[in-house]
Design a protein around this motif. Structure first.
Motif, PDB file in Angstrom:
ATOM      1  N   ASP A   6     -65.398-118.732 -74.127  1.00 22.70           N
ATOM      2  CA  ASP A   6     -66.034-117.784 -72.595  1.00 22.70           C
ATOM      3  C   ASP A   6     -66.708-116.517 -72.748  1.00 22.70           C
ATOM      4  O   ASP A   6     -66.180-115.974 -73.493  1.00 22.70           O
ATOM      5  N   SER A  15     -70.301-119.656 -70.742  1.00 22.11           N
ATOM      6  CA  SER A  15     -69.479-119.806 -71.813  1.00 22.11           C
ATOM      7  C   SER A  15     -70.960-120.231 -73.325  1.00 22.11           C
ATOM      8  O   SER A  15     -71.861-120.515 -73.287  1.00 22.11           O
ATOM      9  N   GLU A  45     -71.111-125.534 -64.960  1.00 29.27           N
ATOM     10  CA  GLU A  45     -70.202-126.620 -65.786  1.00 29.27           C
ATOM     11  C   GLU A  45     -70.756-128.319 -65.901  1.00 29.27           C
ATOM     12  O   GLU A  45     -71.826-128.420 -65.147  1.00 29.27           O
ATOM     13  N   GLY A  46     -70.311-128.795 -66.493  1.00 26.90           N
ATOM     14  CA  GLY A  46     -70.790-130.463 -66.711  1.00 26.90           C
ATOM     15  C   GLY A  46     -71.940-130.084 -67.707  1.00 26.90           C
ATOM     16  O   GLY A  46     -71.423-130.458 -68.519  1.00 26.90           O
ATOM     17  N   ALA A  48     -74.724-128.284 -68.927  1.00 30.93           N
ATOM     18  CA  ALA A  48     -74.664-126.421 -69.003  1.00 30.93           C
ATOM     19  C   ALA A  48     -76.222-125.977 -68.900  1.00 30.93           C
ATOM     20  O   ALA A  48     -76.672-127.299 -69.274  1.00 30.93           O
TER      21      ALA A  48
END
Length: 71
Positions: A6, A15, A45-46, A48
């Motif tokens: 992260d 990330s 998220e999910g 990227a």
């Protein structure tokens, strides 16, 4: 190797997957020696989205390695 690293930059979370935290630290250090550089990270998220962060002296950046599964 960490599952992902992260990256906290500019108050936001990004990330990096598939890289060692020491490798990312070295890349940031090299950018600072040159005066600036770009670090490729994932945003979102999910699914990227690849994003570039400008690394310059005086910009706060924090790295946190998230451990992967034990083999």
């Amino acid at each position: 190797m960490a599952k992902r690293v992260d990256v906290f930059y500019g108050g936001r979370l990004y990330s990096v997957g598939g890289r060692d935290i020491d490798d990312i630290r070295a890349e940031i250090g090299d950018a600072l020696v040159r005066g600036h550089g770009w670090l490729t990270v994932n945003d979102g998220e999910g699914v990227a989205q690849s994003t570039e962060l400008l690394i310059t002296p005086g910009v706060d950046i924090t790295l946190a390695a998230l451990p992967g599964d034990a083999a």
